[in-house]
Structure formats: structure tokens, C-alpha cells
Design a protein around this motif. Structure first.
Motif, mmCIF file in Angstrom:
data_model
loop_
_atom_site.group_PDB
_atom_site.id
_atom_site.type_symbol
_atom_site.label_atom_id
_atom_site.label_comp_id
_atom_site.label_asym_id
_atom_site.label_seq_id
_atom_site.Cartn_x
_atom_site.Cartn_y
_atom_site.Cartn_z
ATOM 1 N N GLY A 1 0.809 -1.144 -0.076
ATOM 2 C CA GLY A 1 -0.125 -0.024 0.067
ATOM 3 C C GLY A 1 0.767 1.216 -0.254
ATOM 4 O O GLY A 1 1.952 1.163 0.544
ATOM 5 N N THR A 2 0.332 2.515 -0.480
ATOM 6 C CA THR A 2 1.108 3.482 -0.593
ATOM 7 C C THR A 2 0.450 4.869 -0.482
ATOM 8 O O THR A 2 0.817 5.850 -0.762
ATOM 9 C CB THR A 2 1.487 3.567 -2.096
ATOM 10 N N GLY A 3 -0.512 4.695 0.468
ATOM 11 C CA GLY A 3 -1.167 5.820 0.743
ATOM 12 C C GLY A 3 -0.604 6.721 1.988
ATOM 13 O O GLY A 3 0.608 6.347 2.354
ATOM 14 N N SER A 4 -1.431 7.690 2.521
ATOM 15 C CA SER A 4 -0.926 8.451 3.547
ATOM 16 C C SER A 4 -0.089 7.645 4.719
ATOM 17 O O SER A 4 0.818 8.248 5.386
ATOM 18 C CB SER A 4 -1.758 9.457 3.908
ATOM 19 N N ILE A 5 -0.937 6.639 5.190
ATOM 20 C CA ILE A 5 -0.249 5.969 6.405
ATOM 21 C C ILE A 5 1.114 5.073 6.086
ATOM 22 O O ILE A 5 1.965 5.164 6.826
ATOM 23 C CB ILE A 5 -1.398 5.087 6.833
ATOM 24 N N ALA A 6 1.259 4.837 4.636
ATOM 25 C CA ALA A 6 2.603 4.323 4.556
ATOM 26 C C ALA A 6 3.480 5.416 4.445
ATOM 27 O O ALA A 6 4.531 5.077 4.661
ATOM 28 C CB ALA A 6 2.187 3.799 3.135
ATOM 29 N N GLN A 7 2.930 6.583 4.151
ATOM 30 C CA GLN A 7 4.010 7.652 3.907
ATOM 31 C C GLN A 7 4.620 8.089 5.486
ATOM 32 O O GLN A 7 5.600 8.211 5.679
ATOM 33 C CB GLN A 7 3.252 8.836 3.542
ATOM 34 N N ARG A 8 3.255 7.925 6.254
ATOM 35 C CA ARG A 8 3.976 7.939 7.791
ATOM 36 C C ARG A 8 4.683 7.072 8.199
ATOM 37 O O ARG A 8 5.831 7.095 9.102
ATOM 38 C CB ARG A 8 2.809 8.108 8.574
ATOM 39 N N PHE A 9 4.478 5.630 7.995
ATOM 40 C CA PHE A 9 5.243 4.646 8.285
ATOM 41 C C PHE A 9 6.710 4.924 7.742
ATOM 42 O O PHE A 9 7.844 4.642 8.662
ATOM 43 C CB PHE A 9 4.691 3.373 7.758
ATOM 44 N N PHE A 10 6.777 5.139 6.404
ATOM 45 C CA PHE A 10 8.289 5.304 6.163
ATOM 46 C C PHE A 10 8.852 6.311 6.789
ATOM 47 O O PHE A 10 10.273 6.262 7.071
ATOM 48 C CB PHE A 10 8.192 5.808 4.530
ATOM 49 N N ALA A 11 8.396 7.627 7.070
ATOM 50 C CA ALA A 11 9.007 8.497 7.828
ATOM 51 C C ALA A 11 9.379 8.320 9.272
ATOM 52 O O ALA A 11 10.484 8.731 9.708
ATOM 53 C CB ALA A 11 7.994 9.903 7.863
ATOM 54 N N GLY A 12 8.394 7.260 9.792
ATOM 55 C CA GLY A 12 8.762 7.147 11.212
ATOM 56 C C GLY A 12 9.953 5.970 11.127
ATOM 57 O O GLY A 12 10.654 6.134 12.078
ATOM 58 N N LEU A 13 10.163 5.177 10.206
ATOM 59 C CA LEU A 13 11.139 4.294 10.265
ATOM 60 C C LEU A 13 12.728 5.042 10.267
ATOM 61 O O LEU A 13 13.580 4.272 10.689
ATOM 62 C CB LEU A 13 11.189 3.469 8.694
ATOM 63 N N MET A 14 12.794 6.385 9.859
ATOM 64 C CA MET A 14 13.859 6.854 9.820
ATOM 65 C C MET A 14 14.188 6.793 11.300
ATOM 66 O O MET A 14 15.671 7.309 11.507
ATOM 67 C CB MET A 14 13.788 8.333 9.426
ATOM 68 N N HIS A 15 13.629 6.618 12.124
ATOM 69 C CA HIS A 15 13.951 6.781 13.692
ATOM 70 C C HIS A 15 13.913 5.398 14.354
ATOM 71 O O HIS A 15 13.979 5.306 15.493
ATOM 72 C CB HIS A 15 12.849 7.757 14.351
ATOM 73 N N VAL A 16 13.980 4.380 13.359
ATOM 74 C CA VAL A 16 14.012 3.073 14.101
ATOM 75 C C VAL A 16 15.285 2.330 13.679
ATOM 76 O O VAL A 16 15.646 2.180 12.507
ATOM 77 C CB VAL A 16 12.917 2.116 13.506
ATOM 78 N N PRO A 17 16.485 2.247 14.612
ATOM 79 C CA PRO A 17 17.764 1.649 14.102
ATOM 80 C C PRO A 17 17.382 0.464 13.481
ATOM 81 O O PRO A 17 16.893 -0.504 13.764
ATOM 82 C CB PRO A 17 18.314 1.785 15.464
ATOM 83 N N ASN A 18 18.419 0.254 12.247
ATOM 84 C CA ASN A 18 18.889 -0.950 11.699
ATOM 85 C C ASN A 18 17.331 -1.579 11.185
ATOM 86 O O ASN A 18 17.007 -2.715 11.334
ATOM 87 C CB ASN A 18 19.430 -2.136 12.498
ATOM 88 N N ALA A 19 16.488 -0.758 10.673
ATOM 89 C CA ALA A 19 15.244 -0.936 9.970
ATOM 90 C C ALA A 19 15.062 -0.467 8.727
ATOM 91 O O ALA A 19 15.306 1.051 8.782
ATOM 92 C CB ALA A 19 14.155 -0.925 10.669
ATOM 93 N N THR A 20 14.881 -1.060 7.386
ATOM 94 C CA THR A 20 14.906 -0.386 6.086
ATOM 95 C C THR A 20 13.568 -0.627 5.370
ATOM 96 O O THR A 20 13.069 -1.994 5.805
ATOM 97 C CB THR A 20 15.872 -0.426 5.462
ATOM 98 N N VAL A 21 13.050 -0.013 4.325
ATOM 99 C CA VAL A 21 12.157 -0.432 3.755
ATOM 100 C C VAL A 21 12.872 -1.128 2.275
ATOM 101 O O VAL A 21 13.584 -0.060 1.649
ATOM 102 C CB VAL A 21 10.948 0.735 3.232
ATOM 103 N N SER A 22 12.813 -2.129 1.945
ATOM 104 C CA SER A 22 13.525 -2.717 0.848
ATOM 105 C C SER A 22 12.847 -2.808 -0.313
ATOM 106 O O SER A 22 13.273 -3.134 -1.335
ATOM 107 C CB SER A 22 14.205 -4.093 1.316
ATOM 108 N N ALA A 23 11.265 -2.972 -0.280
ATOM 109 C CA ALA A 23 10.450 -2.955 -1.206
ATOM 110 C C ALA A 23 9.028 -2.495 -0.888
ATOM 111 O O ALA A 23 8.649 -2.333 0.134
ATOM 112 C CB ALA A 23 10.221 -4.524 -1.478
#
Length: 321
Positions: free
Chosen positions: A10-32
Motif C-alpha cells: 500500500g502507498t497511501g498516507s499511512i504508508a508515508q507516515r510509516f516510512f517517515a517513522g522508520l527513519m527513527h528506528v535503528p537497523n530497519a529499512t524499507v527494501s520493497a
């Protein structure tokens, strides 16, 4: 800590927020990232520099990811969770976890059979201020908790929004109302009686609901709506005081603790990131340690909150018919 590689569905607004939040989670990335048709996924990936894009779900689930984050409309949550779990991927699924108890039970059974971590992305309990409130209450600051009051109502929902669409399991109860249902269950246990008043709007979804609920350990009073304005505070009442979580309580930053003798304590911890980073960090820790269920957001709590919201929703839909 081993890296955790997420695939976003999914690529809606909540996915955008998830990606933004992941910047603050150590050793976690979006690969796909995956979306039907692929066009939105390609755009999302280009903006966020995500290396892999898929327009077929099976291809995403066969890729080298550790977990999926499901950020699609409500009715698709259960089926996507089941597909990912069967493919051997851990699942962090947006709320509500499902739109029926039968579907949720199938998700949980699939997770257990597959030996995979499954957690509903119910963000409030992972915020630092909520953790502090839990610590203060556990230490006896307000005595035993026997009452919860919470709610929110927003009349500014734009026409055409999914929350107004019955085909998307829209309505206040499964959108913002599920947060209040969780809060009540978290402190008072599962519901035994749910008394509901409210109304169904012209589009066929619940536009206002007021609930009085008997739980294992007390009573809750909850409301949610889409056609009037209401503040987003929450109260946790105990035998020796109460905690008021200030607006908007599901993104908690400030609270006031008041004892039975009138002593007041102001609590404040400003969240960082999008707020979704706290639940995601917890999920990643569970995955690294081989856990299959969160002690803070257990399958039982997910089920009890959903059962409560669905009982209220069924009452209103039955009245409307």
C-alpha cells in the motif's frame, strides 16, 4: 541488532507516515514496496529511494524481506496478512486488523501455524508518555483502574473519503473508534456488555456512536463520530485518582495525573518522528528475539477491541435497517 527489511503493501498516507517513522528506528529499512498495478508503487519508491518495486503480491512475498507492513484499506487486511504469513513473513498490520472476528481468528491461527510474528499496528501503547502513565499507575499512583472515558469526533471528513464508504468498511467505529476500544480493553479487559446509541449517515456508515460498556474490571464510556466536533481527550479513572491524557490522546504527548486528595502531576514527553516509529521499533525487537506475539499488543487485546467495535457497529446497522 540484525537489520530488519520491510516490504510495504500500500502507498497511501499511512504508508508515508510509516516510512517517515522508520527513519527513527535503528537497523530497519524499507527494501520493497507493492501496490496493485504498480504505478503508485513505482512513484512511492522513486520518492523514497526504495530499491525494489513489485506489482504482484507473490513477487513481493518471495523477495528478500523479513516482514511486511500492511497499509491498505480495511477489508484487505486479513487476506493480505494471511498471504504474507503463509509465505513466511512477519506481519505488522494497520488497524483494524480485520473487519470480522472470523477473519481475525483465521489470521491468528495462520500466524500460529506458520510460526510467524503477527501484530496489529495499534500505536498508542508504544508512545513514551503512555509507557510513563503505565509505570505511574502500576506504582499505585491512582489506585485500581475501573473506568475509562475516551473519544473523538471530526466533522471535516472530505466527501469521497474511504471512511465514508461502506464498501471500504468505513465509519467512525473501525477508524478512530478502534483506538478508544483498545484503550478500554487495555485497562479494563474484554467487554461483556456493549450498549450503543448512534446513527448511520447517508452513505451507509456509522457517523456517530456512543458506547457504555461493561468490562471484566470496570466500565468504559466511549464515542466517535464523523459529523460533529468533539475533543480527543481520554480519562483513566482509578480508586485513588485519575489520569487525563490530553488531545489527541492516541498520539499522546501530555497528561495530567490527579490524586484523590487533589495533588496534580503534569506529565509530558514530546514524541519524535511520525509516532509510528515506536510500534515499529517494538515489532523489530520482537522479530529479532524470535517472539511470535507482542505482550503489549497481544492477539487477545486485538480481538477484544475489534469484538467491541463490531458489536457496536452491528447494533447501529441493525437499527438503521
Amino acid at each position: 541488532m540484525r537489520p530488519i527489511r520491510f516490504g510495504i503493501i500500500g502507498t497511501g498516507s499511512i504508508a508515508q507516515r510509516f516510512f517517515a517513522g522508520l527513519m527513527h528506528v535503528p537497523n530497519a529499512t524499507v527494501s520493497a514496496v507493492y501496490s496493485r498495478g504498480g504505478a503508485k508503487a513505482r512513484q512511492f519508491a522513486a520518492v523514497h529511494h526504495i530499491p525494489s518495486v513489485f506489482d504482484e503480491l507473490d513477487d513481493l512475498l518471495a523477495s528478500h524481506i523479513d516482514a511486511v507492513y500492511i497499509a491498505t484499506p480495511h477489508p484487505s487486511h486479513a487476506a493480505l496478512s494471511i498471504a504474507a504469513l503463509k509465505a513466511g513473513k512477519a506481519v505488522l498490520c494497520e488497524k483494524p486488523a480485520a473487519t470480522s472476528l472470523a477473519d481475525l481468528d483465521e489470521v491468528i491461527a495462520t500466524a500460529q501455524a506458520a510460526g510467524q510474528l503477527y501484530m496489529e499496528a495499534m500505536k498508542p501503547p508504544f508512545f513514551p508518555i503512555y509507557q510513563l502513565i503505565r509505570e505511574r499507575i502500576a506504582a499505585g499512583a491512582i489506585g485500581e483502574v475501573h473506568f475509562v472515558r475516551a473519544g473523538f469526533s471530526n466533522p471535516n471528513v472530505p466527501a469521497g473519503h474511504a471512511v465514508l464508504d461502506p464498501a471500504q468498511a468505513g465509519g467512525g467505529l473501525l477508524d478512530i473508534g478502534i483506538y478508544s476500544a483498545f484503550l478500554a480493553v487495555d485497562w479494563l479487559g474484554a467487554a461483556s456488555e456493549v450498549h450503543t446509541l448512534g446513527r448511520i449517515g447517508v452513505s451507509g456508515v456509522d457517523t456517530f456512536a456512543s458506547l457504555n460498556v461493561q468490562h471484566e474490571h470496570g466500565i468504559s464510556q466511549l464515542y466517535c463520530g464523523l459529523d460533529i466536533a468533539g475533543s480527543g481527550e481520554a480519562l483513566i479513572g482509578g480508586s485513588a485518582g485519575y489520569v487525563l491524557i490530553h488531545d489527541k490522546w492516541w498520539n499522546p504527548a501530555k497528561a495530567t495525573l490527579v490524586t484523590a486528595v487533589g495533588e496534580r502531576e503534569e506529565l509530558a514527553i514530546a514524541p519524535i518522528g511520525s509516532g509510528l516509529n515506536y510500534e515499529t521499533a517494538h515489532f523489530c525487537d520482537l522479530l529479532r528475539s524470535g517472539e511470535l506475539e507482542s505482550p503489549m499488543m497481544s492477539h487477545a487485546k486485538t480481538r477484544a477491541a475489534l469484538a467491541m467495535a463490531l458489536r457496536a457497529r452491528e447494533t447501529l446497522l441493525g437499527i438503521a435497517q
